[in-house]
Each structure stands twice: as C-alpha cells, then as structure tokens.
Design a protein around this motif. Structure first.
Motif, PDB file in Angstrom:
ATOM      1  N   PRO A 194       0.804  -1.228   0.000  1.00 14.61           N
ATOM      2  CA  PRO A 194       0.000   0.000   0.000  1.00 14.61           C
ATOM      3  C   PRO A 194       0.834   1.273   0.000  1.00 14.61           C
ATOM      4  CG  PRO A 194      -0.157  -1.127   2.125  1.00 14.61           C
ATOM      5  CD  PRO A 194       0.525  -2.060   1.186  1.00 14.61           C
ATOM      6  N   LEU A 195       2.037   1.227   0.553  1.00  8.36           N
ATOM      7  CA  LEU A 195       2.896   2.415   0.514  1.00  8.36           C
ATOM      8  C   LEU A 195       3.368   2.698  -0.906  1.00  8.36           C
ATOM      9  CD1 LEU A 195       5.015   1.990   3.769  1.00  8.36           C
ATOM     10  CD2 LEU A 195       3.114   3.572   3.364  1.00  8.36           C
ATOM     11  N   LEU A 196       3.631   1.641  -1.657  1.00  7.65           N
ATOM     12  CA  LEU A 196       4.002   1.819  -3.059  1.00  7.65           C
ATOM     13  C   LEU A 196       2.831   2.412  -3.835  1.00  7.65           C
ATOM     14  CD1 LEU A 196       6.215   1.347  -5.201  1.00  7.65           C
ATOM     15  CD2 LEU A 196       5.161  -0.880  -5.657  1.00  7.65           C
ATOM     16  N   ALA A 197       1.623   1.967  -3.513  1.00  8.60           N
ATOM     17  CA  ALA A 197       0.438   2.537  -4.157  1.00  8.60           C
ATOM     18  C   ALA A 197       0.318   4.028  -3.862  1.00  8.60           C
ATOM     19  CB  ALA A 197      -0.811   1.797  -3.690  1.00  8.60           C
ATOM     20  N   SER A 198       0.640   4.425  -2.642  1.00  2.00           N
ATOM     21  CA  SER A 198       0.605   5.847  -2.292  1.00  2.00           C
ATOM     22  C   SER A 198       1.647   6.630  -3.081  1.00  2.00           C
ATOM     23  CB  SER A 198       0.846   6.025  -0.790  1.00  2.00           C
ATOM     24  OG  SER A 198      -0.210   5.454  -0.035  1.00  2.00           O
ATOM     25  N   SER A 199       2.814   6.040  -3.268  1.00  2.00           N
ATOM     26  CA  SER A 199       3.859   6.739  -4.021  1.00  2.00           C
ATOM     27  C   SER A 199       3.463   6.903  -5.483  1.00  2.00           C
ATOM     28  CB  SER A 199       5.197   5.994  -3.902  1.00  2.00           C
ATOM     29  OG  SER A 199       5.198   4.806  -4.663  1.00  2.00           O
ATOM     30  N   VAL A 200       2.768   5.931  -6.029  1.00  2.00           N
ATOM     31  CA  VAL A 200       2.299   6.048  -7.415  1.00  2.00           C
ATOM     32  C   VAL A 200       1.221   7.124  -7.518  1.00  2.00           C
ATOM     33  CG1 VAL A 200       1.087   4.846  -9.273  1.00  2.00           C
ATOM     34  CG2 VAL A 200       2.967   3.717  -8.073  1.00  2.00           C
ATOM     35  N   ALA A 201       0.383   7.230  -6.502  1.00  2.00           N
ATOM     36  CA  ALA A 201      -0.622   8.305  -6.489  1.00  2.00           C
ATOM     37  C   ALA A 201       0.059   9.666  -6.506  1.00  2.00           C
ATOM     38  CB  ALA A 201      -1.516   8.165  -5.264  1.00  2.00           C
ATOM     39  N   ALA A 224      -6.273   9.188  -2.191  1.00  2.00           N
ATOM     40  CA  ALA A 224      -5.064   8.407  -1.899  1.00  2.00           C
ATOM     41  C   ALA A 224      -4.682   8.544  -0.431  1.00  2.00           C
ATOM     42  CB  ALA A 224      -3.918   8.868  -2.796  1.00  2.00           C
ATOM     43  N   LEU A 225      -4.866   9.721   0.136  1.00  2.00           N
ATOM     44  CA  LEU A 225      -4.595   9.912   1.562  1.00  2.00           C
ATOM     45  C   LEU A 225      -5.546   9.068   2.414  1.00  2.00           C
ATOM     46  CD1 LEU A 225      -3.881  13.724   1.583  1.00  2.00           C
ATOM     47  CD2 LEU A 225      -2.393  11.990   2.615  1.00  2.00           C
ATOM     48  N   ASP A 226      -6.816   9.006   2.011  1.00  2.00           N
ATOM     49  CA  ASP A 226      -7.780   8.190   2.753  1.00  2.00           C
ATOM     50  C   ASP A 226      -7.389   6.714   2.720  1.00  2.00           C
ATOM     51  OD1 ASP A 226      -9.264  10.424   3.360  1.00  2.00           O
ATOM     52  OD2 ASP A 226     -10.697  10.136   1.716  1.00  2.00           O
ATOM     53  N   ALA A 227      -6.797   6.281   1.597  1.00  2.00           N
ATOM     54  CA  ALA A 227      -6.457   4.866   1.430  1.00  2.00           C
ATOM     55  C   ALA A 227      -5.075   4.517   1.955  1.00  2.00           C
ATOM     56  CB  ALA A 227      -6.542   4.493  -0.053  1.00  2.00           C
ATOM     57  N   SER A 228      -4.262   5.513   2.259  1.00  2.00           N
ATOM     58  CA  SER A 228      -2.885   5.229   2.678  1.00  2.00           C
ATOM     59  C   SER A 228      -2.838   4.677   4.097  1.00  2.00           C
ATOM     60  CB  SER A 228      -2.040   6.501   2.582  1.00  2.00           C
ATOM     61  OG  SER A 228      -2.473   7.455   3.526  1.00  2.00           O
ATOM     62  N   PRO A 229      -1.823   3.864   4.383  1.00  2.00           N
ATOM     63  CA  PRO A 229      -1.709   3.290   5.732  1.00  2.00           C
ATOM     64  C   PRO A 229      -1.506   4.362   6.791  1.00  2.00           C
ATOM     65  CG  PRO A 229      -0.270   2.152   4.165  1.00  2.00           C
ATOM     66  CD  PRO A 229      -0.766   3.384   3.480  1.00  2.00           C
ATOM     67  N   ALA A 230      -1.873   4.037   8.007  1.00  2.00           N
ATOM     68  CA  ALA A 230      -1.648   4.959   9.124  1.00  2.00           C
ATOM     69  C   ALA A 230      -0.152   5.230   9.260  1.00  2.00           C
ATOM     70  CB  ALA A 230      -2.201   4.364  10.412  1.00  2.00           C
ATOM     71  N   GLY A 236       6.197   5.007   6.542  1.00  2.00           N
ATOM     72  CA  GLY A 236       4.793   5.322   6.341  1.00  2.00           C
ATOM     73  C   GLY A 236       4.483   6.784   6.607  1.00  2.00           C
ATOM     74  N   THR A 237       5.123   7.350   7.601  1.00  2.00           N
ATOM     75  CA  THR A 237       4.950   8.767   7.908  1.00  2.00           C
ATOM     76  C   THR A 237       5.432   9.635   6.752  1.00  2.00           C
ATOM     77  OG1 THR A 237       5.169   8.375  10.286  1.00  2.00           O
ATOM     78  CG2 THR A 237       5.608  10.608   9.510  1.00  2.00           C
ATOM     79  N   ALA A 238       6.588   9.273   6.201  1.00  2.00           N
ATOM     80  CA  ALA A 238       7.154  10.052   5.105  1.00  2.00           C
ATOM     81  C   ALA A 238       6.291   9.951   3.848  1.00  2.00           C
ATOM     82  CB  ALA A 238       8.571   9.579   4.808  1.00  2.00           C
ATOM     83  N   VAL A 239       5.808   8.759   3.536  1.00  2.00           N
ATOM     84  CA  VAL A 239       4.996   8.584   2.335  1.00  2.00           C
ATOM     85  C   VAL A 239       3.694   9.375   2.453  1.00  2.00           C
ATOM     86  CG1 VAL A 239       3.673   6.898   0.991  1.00  2.00           C
ATOM     87  CG2 VAL A 239       6.015   6.377   1.691  1.00  2.00           C
ATOM     88  N   ARG A 240       3.074   9.319   3.620  1.00  2.00           N
ATOM     89  CA  ARG A 240       1.844  10.082   3.826  1.00  2.00           C
ATOM     90  C   ARG A 240       2.127  11.591   3.781  1.00  2.00           C
ATOM     91  NH1 ARG A 240      -3.129   8.704   5.619  1.00  2.00           N
ATOM     92  NH2 ARG A 240      -4.408  10.338   6.567  1.00  2.00           N
ATOM     93  N   GLY A 241       3.237  11.998   4.379  1.00  2.00           N
ATOM     94  CA  GLY A 241       3.595  13.410   4.349  1.00  2.00           C
ATOM     95  C   GLY A 241       3.832  13.911   2.931  1.00  2.00           C
TER      96      GLY A 241
END
Length: 395
Positions: A194-201, A224-230, A236-241
């Motif tokens: 899921p983190l890779l999916a966030s990076s593609v978003a 994508a933010l709603d779907a990204s891991p906590a 995970g913090t960096a990818v969401r940020g």
C-alpha cells in the motif's frame, strides 16, 4: 552520427569548463556528461571528434547551449528527445516481451536503484541511454518470475517506469508520461504494497498538472490519503507526508488557498517526525516541505509571493538534497523575484538552478518564460542574459 570537427571545439569546451565554470574539473565534466574521462581529455586536446549526442551531453553538463560550442553554430537535436521513441518502444510490449537474457534479481535491483539516483539527480541523458533496455529486461523477468518473486519484480518495474516517466514528463512527452503512469498503476496491485500505491498516487498527479485539471488532481490525492496506511512507521509517515506536500501544491494551483495551507501544515507536522531522506523514491522531510512552501506561495501568487521571498532570505536548500528538488526551489524563487520587480535576483536564481541541474532547468517551461521576460526587460544588459535565454530556448 557523424563526428563534429574538433580542435577549436575542444578549446571552447575547455574554456567553458575552466573559466565560465571554474570549479568544474575534467573528471566532474565527464561524470556529469556520462562520458569517460579519457574522452573529455582527448576532446579538449583536439585529438578526437565529437558526435552530436556527446556534444549535447557535454553542453548540458556545462550549462550552455550546444550551438555555443560548435564551430558551425548549427542546430543540435536533443539526445533525450531523440531517445524518446526508443523509450516508447520499450514499453509497447510490456505484457508480451520478446525472448532474451534476464540477469539475476540482485543485479536488476542494483540497476533500478541506479536509475532512481539518476532521476533524483536530474541526469536524464543517463536514463535514456540505459533505462529502455532495462525496462524490456524487467518485463521479461516479471513474466518469467515464479509467483513468490513477482511482487518484488512488480515493485522494481514501478521504480523503472518512474525513472522513465521523469524524462518523458520533463521533456514534454505528455502522452508517453501518462502511459508510464498507467503502467505503474498496473504493476502496483501485484506488488501488494500500500505504501508503493501511495507513491504512485503522488506521481500520478503529473497527469493532472499537465491537463491543468487541478481540482480533479486534488480529489485524487485526497482519496489516496484516505487509502494510505496509518503513519505508524518512519517510512509510512514520510509517504503520507509526501502526499500532503503534493496536495498542497495542486490545491494552490486550484486556487484553494485554505486547502493548500492545511495540507502543507499536515505535511510539516509529519516532516518533523522523520529525517530528510528519500522514501519510496520521493524526497521528504523538513527541507522538502520548505521547498514546497515556496512552490505553494508562488502557485497562489498575489499576496502570497512575499512568503517565498521571506523563506529565501533566511534559508537555502542544503546540498545533500536531490539536485532536481534543489534546482526546482531556485526556479520557483526566480519567478517570485521576477514578479516582485527583482530582475537581477531572478536571473541569479535561474543561473543557480542551472548550475545545480542543467537538464532539469533547461527543460522547465517557467525557465523559458522567465528568461524571455528578463531578456525583454533588460535588452541592453550583459551578454550572459542573452546567452542564457538562447540556451533554454526562451519564449
């Protein structure tokens, strides 16, 4: 390609390297231009000719227009532009690759990591020379892989496609870029990360920037933010940020200042929890957020521009940040300075961006626009401004 006449060409290259760029050694020029040190030495001594492709690579490394190095001053086609069809061909048969050799997974992993470093350093010539064949090989490897190995191969494909996309997007091949983004999205489910999916978003936002579909891009990022891991791990913090950071900029382009500053505040809060670094191929941390704050201020324009100037008075990007990101800061800053009537400062910022990442700077549309504006404002000024405008084909 035919070799260009040498002699005076070599002396001209040596002049730009040692006088115009006094801190650049022959070795540094060779590394930046992706040629051997021996080749640079022979060219400067007039012992060998230079192909069009090598001349463009050297000119980009020096931050000058190739025509300024040539004896005949004729036009030179961009090596990168000429390589884009090969890049397109490399992905055409992504699902039905031809037979051929496949190196071991650790070797492929190292090759992809190298391509990522080239992307972050804005070394696009290296990417177009190596990545097309790498993408073909990785497609073979993916389809030949055992089920247990497919997730890693899918992840490597995503990284390879992203490096190729950086070239396509920066050089205006928007359809090719969109195709590469769709291939990233195709490969992500197989990776199961899921983190890779966030990076593609994050990367997909390019398609919305290209289409100027800013509200739609903001919606996509918020989904994508709603779907990204906590954000319960450093990565995970960096990818969401990074998603918040990207959302801030596109919200600014959508003229939604409230959403833009809210996303930037979220990005800053997450950046305070992690060190500056590259996470899933994206630079993130306190310095990256500050650069995006400048980008947001410029994107919003009007009364927000002063915020970009205030940041630049107190801070400059550290040299350990990726070159593409650092040059982007000075490109954005130049626009803020130009809008504020500081033409000389704007030109200095553009020259700094060129020193950091020549290829990225040369292909940036804002650089062309702003260099053209500066030349019109300062028609009687120094030759260096005219040279810069010619170098980037200013509009």
């Amino acid at each position: 390609m035919p070799a260009l006449p040498h002699g005076s060409l070599g002396r001209r290259i040596a002049y730009y390297r040692s006088v115009v760029r006094p801190k650049m050694t022959q070795k540094q020029l060779a590394e930046a231009a992706c040629v051997s040190l021996g080749t640079v030495r022979k060219i400067e001594r007039g012992e060998r000719g230079v192909t069009d492709a090598t001349l463009v690579a050297i000119a980009d490394a020096l931050g000058v227009d190739p025509g300024r190095l040539r004896t005949d001053r004729g036009p030179v086609h961009s090596t990168v532009q000429e390589a884009l069809p090969a890049l397109s061909a490399a992905i055409a048969a992504y699902d039905v690759p031809d037979d051929g050799p496949v190196r071991a997974v650790p070797v492929l992993r190292a090759a992809v990591a190298e391509a990522v470093r080239w992307r972050l350093a804005a070394q696009y010539t290296r990417i177009v020379r190596k990545v097309p064949d790498l993408l073909v090989e990785m497609a073979r490897a993916y389809h030949q892989a055992a089920p247990c190995d497919r997730p890693e191969m899918a992840e490597l494909l995503v990284s390879g496609y992203r490096s190729a996309d950086a070239v396509a997007y920066k050089f205006g091949a928007r359809d090719l870029s969109a195709r590469l983004v769709e291939l990233m999205r195709w490969a992500v489910p197989e990776a199961g990360d899921p983190l890779l999916a966030s990076s593609v978003a994050y990367v997909r936002t390019e398609t919305f920037f290209a289409a100027r579909a800013y509200p739609a891009g903001l919606r996509a990022l918020e989904l994508a933010l709603d779907a990204s891991p906590a954000p319960n791990t450093q990565v995970g913090t960096a990818v969401r940020g990074a998603l918040h950071m990207r959302a801030a900029v596109i919200a600014g382009r959508a003229r939604d200042a409230a959403a833009a500053w809210a996303h930037l505040a979220d990005a800053r809060a997450l950046a305070d929890l992690v060190p500056e670094g590259v996470y899933y191929g994206t630079a993130f941390g306190p310095d990256s957020v500050r650069i995006h704050e400048v980008s947001l201020a410029v994107g919003l324009g009007d009364e927000h521009v002063g915020r970009a100037l205030d940041i630049a008075r107190e801070w400059a990007p550290p040299e350990d940040l990726p070159a593409e990101r650092r040059s982007g800061f000075y490109i954005e800053l130049a626009r803020a300075q130009l809008w504020s009537g500081r033409a000389d400062h704007a030109f200095e910022s553009l020259k700094t961006a060129r020193r950091i990442a020549p290829q990225h700077t040369r292909e940036h549309p804002w650089v062309r626009e702003d260099a053209g504006t500066l030349r019109r404002l300062k028609r009687a000024d120094s030759e260096s401004l005219t040279n810069f405008a010619e170098w980037c084909a200013a509009t």
